[in-house]
Motif scaffolding. Structure first.
Motif, PDB file in Angstrom:
ATOM      1  N   PRO A   1       0.653  -0.966   0.164  1.00 17.95           N
ATOM      2  CA  PRO A   1      -0.170   0.283  -0.240  1.00 17.95           C
ATOM      3  C   PRO A   1       0.921   1.064  -0.343  1.00 17.95           C
ATOM      4  N   GLU A   2       0.433   1.952  -1.016  1.00 14.04           N
ATOM      5  CA  GLU A   2       0.954   3.403  -1.150  1.00 14.04           C
ATOM      6  C   GLU A   2       0.730   4.304   0.971  1.00 14.04           C
ATOM      7  N   ASP A   3       1.720   5.105   1.390  1.00 16.03           N
ATOM      8  CA  ASP A   3       1.884   5.558   1.983  1.00 16.03           C
ATOM      9  C   ASP A   3       0.457   6.663   2.372  1.00 16.03           C
ATOM     10  N   ASP A   4       0.340   7.294   3.683  1.00 16.40           N
ATOM     11  CA  ASP A   4      -0.669   8.448   3.114  1.00 16.40           C
ATOM     12  C   ASP A   4       0.071   9.573   3.588  1.00 16.40           C
ATOM     13  N   ARG A   5       0.109  10.671   2.140  1.00 19.46           N
ATOM     14  CA  ARG A   5       0.979  11.612   1.764  1.00 19.46           C
ATOM     15  C   ARG A   5       0.872  12.415   2.905  1.00 19.46           C
ATOM     16  N   SER A   6      -0.626  13.029   3.356  1.00 19.90           N
ATOM     17  CA  SER A   6      -0.638  13.910   4.428  1.00 19.90           C
ATOM     18  C   SER A   6      -0.472  13.723   5.794  1.00 19.90           C
ATOM     19  N   LYS A   7       0.655  12.183   6.007  1.00 19.18           N
ATOM     20  CA  LYS A   7       1.187  12.193   7.408  1.00 19.18           C
ATOM     21  C   LYS A   7       2.743  12.246   7.009  1.00 19.18           C
ATOM     22  N   MET A   8       2.883  12.192   5.854  1.00 22.41           N
ATOM     23  CA  MET A   8       4.165  12.014   5.379  1.00 22.41           C
ATOM     24  C   MET A   8       5.386  13.629   5.651  1.00 22.41           C
ATOM     25  N   THR A   9       6.143  13.542   6.093  1.00 20.69           N
ATOM     26  CA  THR A   9       7.029  15.019   6.041  1.00 20.69           C
ATOM     27  C   THR A   9       7.867  15.550   4.895  1.00 20.69           C
ATOM     28  N   ALA A  10       8.344  16.323   4.276  1.00 22.31           N
ATOM     29  CA  ALA A  10       8.730  16.022   3.209  1.00 22.31           C
ATOM     30  C   ALA A  10       9.933  15.815   2.773  1.00 22.31           C
ATOM     31  N   PHE A  11      10.757  15.165   3.735  1.00 27.09           N
ATOM     32  CA  PHE A  11      12.103  14.829   3.587  1.00 27.09           C
ATOM     33  C   PHE A  11      11.109  13.437   3.175  1.00 27.09           C
ATOM     34  N   ASP A  12      11.228  13.035   4.209  1.00 30.24           N
ATOM     35  CA  ASP A  12       9.959  10.797   3.673  1.00 30.24           C
ATOM     36  C   ASP A  12       9.485  10.887   2.676  1.00 30.24           C
ATOM     37  N   ILE A  13       9.136  12.129   1.763  1.00 28.58           N
ATOM     38  CA  ILE A  13       8.119  12.103   0.590  1.00 28.58           C
ATOM     39  C   ILE A  13       9.579  12.196  -1.017  1.00 28.58           C
ATOM     40  N   LEU A  14      10.402  13.075  -0.413  1.00 32.13           N
ATOM     41  CA  LEU A  14      11.445  13.275  -1.467  1.00 32.13           C
ATOM     42  C   LEU A  14      12.371  11.637  -1.236  1.00 32.13           C
ATOM     43  N   ARG A  15      12.938  11.540   0.277  1.00 31.76           N
ATOM     44  CA  ARG A  15      13.805  10.578  -0.011  1.00 31.76           C
ATOM     45  C   ARG A  15      12.923   9.284  -0.332  1.00 31.76           C
ATOM     46  N   THR A  16      11.775   8.775   0.230  1.00 36.39           N
ATOM     47  CA  THR A  16      11.544   7.500  -0.639  1.00 36.39           C
ATOM     48  C   THR A  16      11.344   7.966  -1.946  1.00 36.39           C
ATOM     49  N   GLN A  17      10.785   8.507  -2.187  1.00 36.55           N
ATOM     50  CA  GLN A  17      10.685   8.523  -4.130  1.00 36.55           C
ATOM     51  C   GLN A  17      11.732   8.566  -4.531  1.00 36.55           C
ATOM     52  N   SER A  18      13.132   9.304  -4.424  1.00 36.05           N
ATOM     53  CA  SER A  18      14.316   8.743  -4.165  1.00 36.05           C
ATOM     54  C   SER A  18      14.749   7.397  -4.868  1.00 36.05           C
ATOM     55  N   LEU A  19      14.350   7.130  -3.604  1.00 34.34           N
ATOM     56  CA  LEU A  19      14.639   5.171  -3.617  1.00 34.34           C
ATOM     57  C   LEU A  19      14.633   3.815  -4.126  1.00 34.34           C
ATOM     58  N   LYS A  20      12.960   4.658  -4.748  1.00 32.71           N
ATOM     59  CA  LYS A  20      11.793   3.823  -4.734  1.00 32.71           C
ATOM     60  C   LYS A  20      12.611   4.149  -6.896  1.00 32.71           C
ATOM     61  N   SER A  21      12.659   4.811  -7.034  1.00 24.91           N
ATOM     62  CA  SER A  21      13.250   5.271  -8.120  1.00 24.91           C
ATOM     63  C   SER A  21      14.366   4.297  -8.261  1.00 24.91           C
ATOM     64  N   GLU A  22      15.177   3.948  -7.270  1.00 25.88           N
ATOM     65  CA  GLU A  22      16.472   3.618  -7.598  1.00 25.88           C
ATOM     66  C   GLU A  22      16.902   2.308  -7.337  1.00 25.88           C
ATOM     67  N   GLY A  23      15.743   1.895  -7.171  1.00 28.95           N
ATOM     68  CA  GLY A  23      15.284   0.450  -7.518  1.00 28.95           C
ATOM     69  C   GLY A  23      16.200  -0.041  -5.651  1.00 28.95           C
ATOM     70  N   LYS A  24      16.239   0.627  -4.062  1.00 27.91           N
ATOM     71  CA  LYS A  24      16.075   0.851  -2.959  1.00 27.91           C
ATOM     72  C   LYS A  24      16.199   0.444  -1.999  1.00 27.91           C
ATOM     73  N   CYS A  25      14.306   0.337  -2.168  1.00 24.92           N
ATOM     74  CA  CYS A  25      13.018   1.104  -1.123  1.00 24.92           C
ATOM     75  C   CYS A  25      11.826  -0.241  -1.388  1.00 24.92           C
ATOM     76  N   ALA A  26      12.785  -2.092  -2.152  1.00 29.00           N
ATOM     77  CA  ALA A  26      11.419  -2.753  -2.426  1.00 29.00           C
ATOM     78  C   ALA A  26      10.846  -3.027  -0.990  1.00 29.00           C
ATOM     79  N   PHE A  27      11.718  -3.158   0.350  1.00 29.54           N
ATOM     80  CA  PHE A  27      11.279  -3.666   1.143  1.00 29.54           C
ATOM     81  C   PHE A  27      11.135  -2.736   2.235  1.00 29.54           C
ATOM     82  N   CYS A  28      11.169  -1.748   2.066  1.00 34.85           N
ATOM     83  CA  CYS A  28      10.855  -0.365   2.679  1.00 34.85           C
ATOM     84  C   CYS A  28       9.125  -0.825   3.355  1.00 34.85           C
ATOM     85  N   GLY A  29       9.478  -0.791   4.657  1.00 29.85           N
ATOM     86  CA  GLY A  29       7.635  -0.483   5.242  1.00 29.85           C
ATOM     87  C   GLY A  29       7.342   0.301   5.864  1.00 29.85           C
ATOM     88  N   THR A  30       5.587   0.784   5.331  1.00 28.97           N
ATOM     89  CA  THR A  30       5.312   1.738   4.737  1.00 28.97           C
ATOM     90  C   THR A  30       4.749   2.014   6.594  1.00 28.97           C
TER      91      THR A  30
END
Length: 202
Positions: free
Chosen positions: A34-63
């Motif tokens: 499931p995708e995280d609720d962006r309204s509960k995420m900080t700016a750091f969370d949104i930007l860093r998680t997006q970059s990790l996913k785009s790099e294929g390094k966040c496949a097992f990150c917990g939501t």
């Protein structure tokens, strides 16, 4: 008869292709989680998680919300403790953070964990520091292991070679220490035990 058989084979192949494609989409959706609720995420969370996913390094990150645990921690650089009881460090990531509490002595001594698989480096990066490989970054300065000083991680009194890749667990006592390779018993003893109390009241 030959034409009928060919039509049957073509139709069967088309049905099989649709089934396989549908199964593939289902598998990808299920594995993505499931995708995280962006309204509960900080700016750091949104930007860093997006970059990790785009790099294929966040496949097992917990939501967000898949965990609710606490760990006590201390960081010493050249035998000087960093004071995390500072609003500049509070809740910079919704996944893993320090926060102000009712007990001033507890504030800044406990990591609050709200998602699985978020390593220490993610927490420290969220507050403007870094903890990767054999270097710790603080106030625009890198503290790297060398012939005279060593960066070390201790978890529950035992040295851990994972360093920044270590994923904190509930009720852990974590020490990050940089300096001369000497007895760090006092640093270990300075780690608080507030996480157990926080777990009962939070």
């Amino acid at each position: 008869m030959g034409s009928s058989n060919n039509n049957f084979l073509i139709l069967s192949g088309a049905v099989l292709a649709v089934v396989l494609i549908g199964a593939g989409f289902y598998f990808l959706s299920a594995s993505a989680g499931p995708e995280d609720d962006r309204s509960k995420m900080t700016a750091f969370d949104i930007l860093r998680t997006q970059s990790l996913k785009s790099e294929g390094k966040c496949a097992f990150c917990g939501t967000l919300g898949t965990n609710h645990e606490h760990a006590d921690f201390k960081v010493y650089l050249n035998n000087e403790a960093i004071n995390f009881n500072n609003p500049a460090y509070f809740v910079k990531s919704s996944y893993v953070h320090v926060e102000s509490g009712e007990n001033p002595a507890e504030t800044g001594n406990v990591i609050h964990i709200h998602a699985r698989n978020r390593p220490l480096w993610f927490f420290f990066e969220s507050i403007g520091m870094s903890f990767k490989e054999s270097c710790f970054g603080f106030n625009s300065q890198l503290y790297c292991s060398n012939s005279g000083n060593k960066l070390r991680l201790f978890v529950n009194g035992v040295e851990n070679s994972q360093l920044g890749n270590y994923v904190p667990k509930n009720l852990d006592k974590i020490l990050v220490s940089y300096g001369e390779d000497s007895d760090i018993g006092e640093q270990l003893q300075s780690i608080t035990s507030y996480s157990a109390r926080t777990a009962l009241g939070d």
